[in-house]
Write an enzyme that holds these catalytic residues in place. Sequence first.
Site, PDB file in Angstrom:
ATOM      1  N   ASP A 152       1.195  30.553  27.403  1.00  0.00           N
ATOM      2  CA  ASP A 152       1.053  31.989  27.096  1.00  0.00           C
ATOM      3  C   ASP A 152       1.499  32.186  25.653  1.00  0.00           C
ATOM      4  O   ASP A 152       2.575  32.706  25.375  1.00  0.00           O
ATOM      5  CB  ASP A 152       1.924  32.799  28.064  1.00  0.00           C
ATOM      6  CG  ASP A 152       1.780  34.296  27.838  1.00  0.00           C
ATOM      7  OD1 ASP A 152       0.960  34.703  27.003  1.00  0.00           O
ATOM      8  OD2 ASP A 152       2.507  35.053  28.501  1.00  0.00           O
ATOM      9  N   SER A 153       0.651  31.745  24.747  1.00  0.00           N
ATOM     10  CA  SER A 153       1.079  31.645  23.344  1.00  0.00           C
ATOM     11  C   SER A 153       0.445  32.719  22.473  1.00  0.00           C
ATOM     12  O   SER A 153      -0.466  33.422  22.891  1.00  0.00           O
ATOM     13  CB  SER A 153       0.655  30.282  22.795  1.00  0.00           C
ATOM     14  OG  SER A 153      -0.745  30.266  22.659  1.00  0.00           O
ATOM     15  N   THR A 154       0.944  32.784  21.264  1.00  0.00           N
ATOM     16  CA  THR A 154       0.297  33.560  20.221  1.00  0.00           C
ATOM     17  C   THR A 154      -0.951  32.804  19.735  1.00  0.00           C
ATOM     18  O   THR A 154      -1.261  31.729  20.236  1.00  0.00           O
ATOM     19  CB  THR A 154       1.305  33.777  19.065  1.00  0.00           C
ATOM     20  OG1 THR A 154       2.100  32.586  18.926  1.00  0.00           O
ATOM     21  CG2 THR A 154       2.266  34.900  19.369  1.00  0.00           C
TER      22      THR A 154
END
Length: 284
Positions: free
Chosen positions: A158-160
């Site tokens: 769940d990253s940028t």
Amino acid sequence: MINDNWFEEKSYFGKVKMGWKIRKVLHSEQSKFQKIDVVETEAIGKLLLLDGKTMVADIDEFVYHEVMAHIPYAVSRSCKKVLIIGGGDGGVVREFVKHQDIEQIDLVEIDERVIEVSKEYFPDCTSGLDDKRVNILPEDGMAFIKTKKNFYDVIIIDSTDPEDFASGLFTQSFYQDVYDALTEDGIMMNQTENPFYDEYGIKKIYRNMQKAFPVVQSFNAPMCIYPGVFWTFGFSSKRFKPTDIKPAKRNHMDAVSRNLKWYNLDWHKGAFSLSNFHKKMTGL
Ligand code: SAM
């Protein structure tokens, strides 16, 4: 950029501008890793920004967080240990804690300040973080993943966007480390950007996933706060297809989804029927 009661995000090399009218700037700080702002908007509720990019807003956070958690949970044959890399807003954790048979949920977020600020301004998102099964680890997910082998049943990235310290989270070698950290039935979920503007080359991201995993599929869900709205997600696994929902979990998923805003089993089954455009852009 926050200016004259407007927040504007410039994307795609300055060619596209998105904006919302702001009622109030609630918080601004420069953490060790990034600029963190929270603004209250007229149209989409509270909005979390990292380095001037939209992350989470009241209006649609449930879409992203529900699909990231409930799809792999429904497919996994034994979902006991879960790892979330990034996700400091807590939304994906909130969804996983709804399943009582999960024993351990590790949240590896590089920037502790994102978690603290989210606790203050997005208490609904962070409501699962106090669950006794949750371990919060303020570390770089790229280094952390190398320390685990054959351990997690589900891993969520769940990253940028693929920039700066998050860029490594979209590489073949990272996906191979995720594969190694998963048990033999393991599943990885990740956000894979917007295929219309295709700023980061989605096909390459999917190629990298395919080099590590035998099963790679994709779906989309609308995220009105992200540029282009049409947001894609990846499902990669060692064995199971995303539509192989575990039969014994169907009743449980029906019961849980009665209290969800987006996810249900009908939507899950249909989500992986892709348009020609989606197939072409991901190369699937
Ligand atoms: N749903 C959001 C989106 O798609 O824009 C992502 C939200 S979540 C806040 C993203 C988090 O990933 C950020 O808080 C950021 O600090 C974290 N992050 C980025 N790179 C990381 C890394 N290498 N290891 C751990 N966390 C990372």
